[in-house]
Design an enzyme around this catalytic site. Structure first.
Site, PDB file in Angstrom:
ATOM      1  CE  LYS A 168      -2.970   2.931   2.709  1.00  0.00           C
ATOM      2  NZ  LYS A 168      -3.491   3.257   4.049  1.00  0.00           N
ATOM      3  N   GLY A 229      -8.158   9.235  10.151  1.00  0.00           N
ATOM      4  CA  GLY A 229      -8.457   9.304  11.576  1.00  0.00           C
ATOM      5  C   GLY A 229      -9.557  10.262  11.961  1.00  0.00           C
ATOM      6  CB  ALA A 255      -8.314   7.560   5.227  1.00  0.00           C
ATOM      7  N   GLY A 256     -10.985   7.680   7.133  1.00  0.00           N
ATOM      8  CA  GLY A 256     -12.107   8.546   7.437  1.00  0.00           C
ATOM      9  C   GLY A 256     -13.357   7.852   7.940  1.00  0.00           C
ATOM     10  CG  ASN A 277      -5.133   1.412  12.373  1.00  0.00           C
ATOM     11  OD1 ASN A 277      -3.946   1.674  12.328  1.00  0.00           O
ATOM     12  ND2 ASN A 277      -5.619   0.743  13.418  1.00  0.00           N
ATOM     13  CB  THR A 278      -8.281   5.813  13.560  1.00  0.00           C
ATOM     14  OG1 THR A 278      -6.956   6.066  13.089  1.00  0.00           O
ATOM     15  CG2 THR A 278      -8.541   6.643  14.800  1.00  0.00           C
TER      16      THR A 278
END
Length: 326
Positions: A168, A229, A255-256, A277-278
């Site tokens: 990635k 995040g 993301a997001g 992830n977050t």
């Protein structure tokens, strides 16, 4: 020639290799495991392993609950995956929690960052002690890189360490917004592809740019839903839809995402997968959130495949009017 195939006597017209048998049976060798006379046959030996009269052969694959089955695999660079949820491995309180969350998510692909080892303590625990690389596909990423040179150097080291070609790529513009630096990302992608890497690329939700990454050879495009995040969810579904309509490679929102409904919404738009992830690691209960995200991705995919009803300005009665008695 006769063999015992999955418990049944089977006649073959001529001696075959394992690979020839799979082709005859119309099985994709990448999606099954083969045992010959109680010994597993490695995939790289399918062509060189010849079957003999009387051999006992077992051909198996994975099955599981939910709709993420082999009937609807996520295919990236020729590899098939049952789960359409990809998860990161950072921000957890410890490796034990990481392992539990990944297990709960059902993910088969996990992103990993490349960092220096602790030279003062060679016995310090490592991620591989808790997440078996034979069970999960490690996807090295370039988190923390702000130039093409940094990203290329990082992934060269990752390939040397683990032999990974599928990677990635993300090159960031600044530490505050973590917005993609697309100029440097394009440079890095071109160099990595030339060196034989299979690049999944993190970028902005720009249809033209995503198409350019695809045309240069990236195996998947990963437009952001919102800043890394932020938990804001999909901010621009219209451009995501255009990217999906134009793409001939997998499109994964990256993301997001903040909650399960965000993941479901991304999948309902037609995304091939979601990476996060977050949203899991930062939740009050990461394990419970991992379970929720798994269900959200599965529900969104099922909803997309089912085909939603069209939006209308006025109501439509759901009960038939024929046979009214008043």
């Amino acid at each position: 020639m006769h063999i015992l195939l999955n418990g049944e006597n089977t006649e073959l017209p001529e001696p075959l290799t394992v690979n020839a048998l799979l082709e005859r049976l119309r099985f994709d060798g990448r999606r099954v495991a083969v045992e010959r006379n109680l010994e597993v046959v490695a995939k790289d030996r399918f062509d060189s392993t010849h079957l003999s009269d009387g051999d006992q052969v077992e051909i198996v694959h994975f099955i599981g609950g939910g709709m993420e089955s082999s009937e609807d695999p996520l295919v990236i660079a020729g590899r098939s995956f049952r789960s359409r949820l990809l998860v990161g491995t950072g921000k957890y309180k410890d490796f034990e929690e990481t392992a539990r969350a990944v297990e709960a998510s059902g993910a088969e692909i996990v992103t990993v960052a490349v960092r220096r080892v602790n030279v003062s303590d060679p016995n310090a625990p490592m991620l591989t002690d808790h997440l078996d690389p034979k069970r999960y596909l490690y996807l090295p990423n370039t988190a923390g890189c702000y130039t093409a040179d940094e990203a290329v150097r990082t992934l060269r080291l990752a390939r040397e360490a683990g032999g990974w070609n599928l990677v990635k790529l993300e090159v960031l513009s600044d530490p505050k917004y973590l917005w993609p630096n697309n100029t440097e990302t394009l440079i890095a992608a071109e160099r990595l592809i030339a060196e034989g890497f299979e690049v999944m690329v993190y970028t902005t939700d720009d249809p033209c740019l995503c198409k350019r990454f695809e045309e240069m050879g990236c195996v998947a495009v990963m437009p952001l839903a919102a800043p890394i995040g932020s938990g804001l969810g999909v901010r621009n579904p219209y451009t995501i839809k255009i990217i999906i309509e134009e793409a001939k490679v997998p499109v994964l929102v990256d993301a997001g995402v903040g909650c399960a409904s965000d993941a479901a919404y991304a999948m309902e738009l037609g995304c091939d997968g979601v990476l996060m992830n977050t949203a899991i690691a930062g939740a009050k209960n990461p394990i419970q959130m991992a379970i929720a995200m798994k269900k959200g991705v599965e529900a969104g995919r099922a909803s997309y495949l089912a085909g939603r009803i069209p939006r209308k300005l006025y109501a439509t009665a759901s009960s038939p009017l024929d046979g009214l008695f008043f």
